[in-house]
Scaffold this motif. Structure first.
Motif, PDB file in Angstrom:
ATOM      1  N   LYS A  28      29.833  15.167  -6.367  1.00 59.63           N
ATOM      2  CA  LYS A  28      29.768  14.023  -6.860  1.00 59.63           C
ATOM      3  C   LYS A  28      31.019  13.548  -7.939  1.00 59.63           C
ATOM      4  CE  LYS A  28      25.072  12.467  -5.932  1.00 59.63           C
ATOM      5  NZ  LYS A  28      23.874  12.316  -6.702  1.00 59.63           N
ATOM      6  N   THR A  29      31.192  14.798  -8.677  1.00 60.78           N
ATOM      7  CA  THR A  29      32.725  14.843  -9.516  1.00 60.78           C
ATOM      8  C   THR A  29      33.761  14.512  -8.980  1.00 60.78           C
ATOM      9  OG1 THR A  29      31.187  16.203 -11.081  1.00 60.78           O
ATOM     10  CG2 THR A  29      33.616  15.944 -11.381  1.00 60.78           C
ATOM     11  N   MET A  30      33.926  15.133  -7.651  1.00 64.77           N
ATOM     12  CA  MET A  30      35.189  15.057  -7.088  1.00 64.77           C
ATOM     13  C   MET A  30      35.413  13.706  -6.296  1.00 64.77           C
ATOM     14  SD  MET A  30      36.785  17.448  -4.155  1.00 64.77           S
ATOM     15  CE  MET A  30      35.381  17.492  -3.171  1.00 64.77           C
ATOM     16  N   VAL A  31      34.065  12.713  -6.023  1.00 63.63           N
ATOM     17  CA  VAL A  31      34.235  11.759  -5.633  1.00 63.63           C
ATOM     18  C   VAL A  31      34.425  10.554  -6.719  1.00 63.63           C
ATOM     19  CG1 VAL A  31      32.733   9.622  -4.681  1.00 63.63           C
ATOM     20  CG2 VAL A  31      32.729  11.998  -3.776  1.00 63.63           C
ATOM     21  N   SER A  32      33.971  10.960  -7.981  1.00 60.67           N
ATOM     22  CA  SER A  32      34.226  10.166  -8.907  1.00 60.67           C
ATOM     23  C   SER A  32      35.783  10.302  -9.609  1.00 60.67           C
ATOM     24  CB  SER A  32      33.507  10.548 -10.258  1.00 60.67           C
ATOM     25  OG  SER A  32      32.145  10.192 -10.209  1.00 60.67           O
ATOM     26  N   ILE A  33      36.162  11.596  -9.450  1.00 61.02           N
ATOM     27  CA  ILE A  33      37.703  11.846  -9.773  1.00 61.02           C
ATOM     28  C   ILE A  33      38.621  10.935  -8.846  1.00 61.02           C
ATOM     29  CG2 ILE A  33      39.749  13.331  -9.688  1.00 61.02           C
ATOM     30  CD1 ILE A  33      37.432  15.477 -10.728  1.00 61.02           C
ATOM     31  N   PHE A  34      38.370  10.880  -7.584  1.00 59.62           N
ATOM     32  CA  PHE A  34      39.002   9.989  -6.459  1.00 59.62           C
ATOM     33  C   PHE A  34      38.915   8.463  -6.844  1.00 59.62           C
ATOM     34  CE2 PHE A  34      39.239  14.003  -4.011  1.00 59.62           C
ATOM     35  CZ  PHE A  34      40.584  14.059  -3.663  1.00 59.62           C
ATOM     36  N   ASP A  35      37.802   8.036  -7.382  1.00 64.22           N
ATOM     37  CA  ASP A  35      37.379   6.707  -7.395  1.00 64.22           C
ATOM     38  C   ASP A  35      38.387   6.308  -8.528  1.00 64.22           C
ATOM     39  OD1 ASP A  35      35.654   6.379  -5.318  1.00 64.22           O
ATOM     40  OD2 ASP A  35      33.968   6.626  -6.654  1.00 64.22           O
TER      41      ASP A  35
END
Length: 72
Positions: A28-35
């Motif tokens: 979820k952190t990686m998705v947040s970084i990309f967002d």
């Protein structure tokens, strides 16, 4: 699932530490970084460099004033 590149140990450790700080799982952190990057990077530069114009209508980098209708 789309292509998933492996992270080297350095970047995996970096992601892990960011995840701990966010109190979220690494995925979820990686998705947040990309967002976040999608909201902060130069969308025009990314759009101009894009080599796949097949999904412009759903691309998060699409500039509203730019149209690739002829490419779709």
């Amino acid at each position: 699932m789309a292509y998933t590149p492996e992270l080297n140990q350095y970047h995996s450790g970096m992601l892990r530490r960011i995840a701990w700080a966010c109190d979220m799982p690494m995925t979820k952190t990686m998705v947040s970084i990309f967002d976040h990057l999608g909201n902060t990077l130069d969308k025009g530069k990314i759009c101009d460099a894009c080599r796949d114009k097949s999904n412009c209508k759903i691309c998060p980098f699409l500039l509203k004033e730019v149209s690739h209708e002829q490419s779709i």
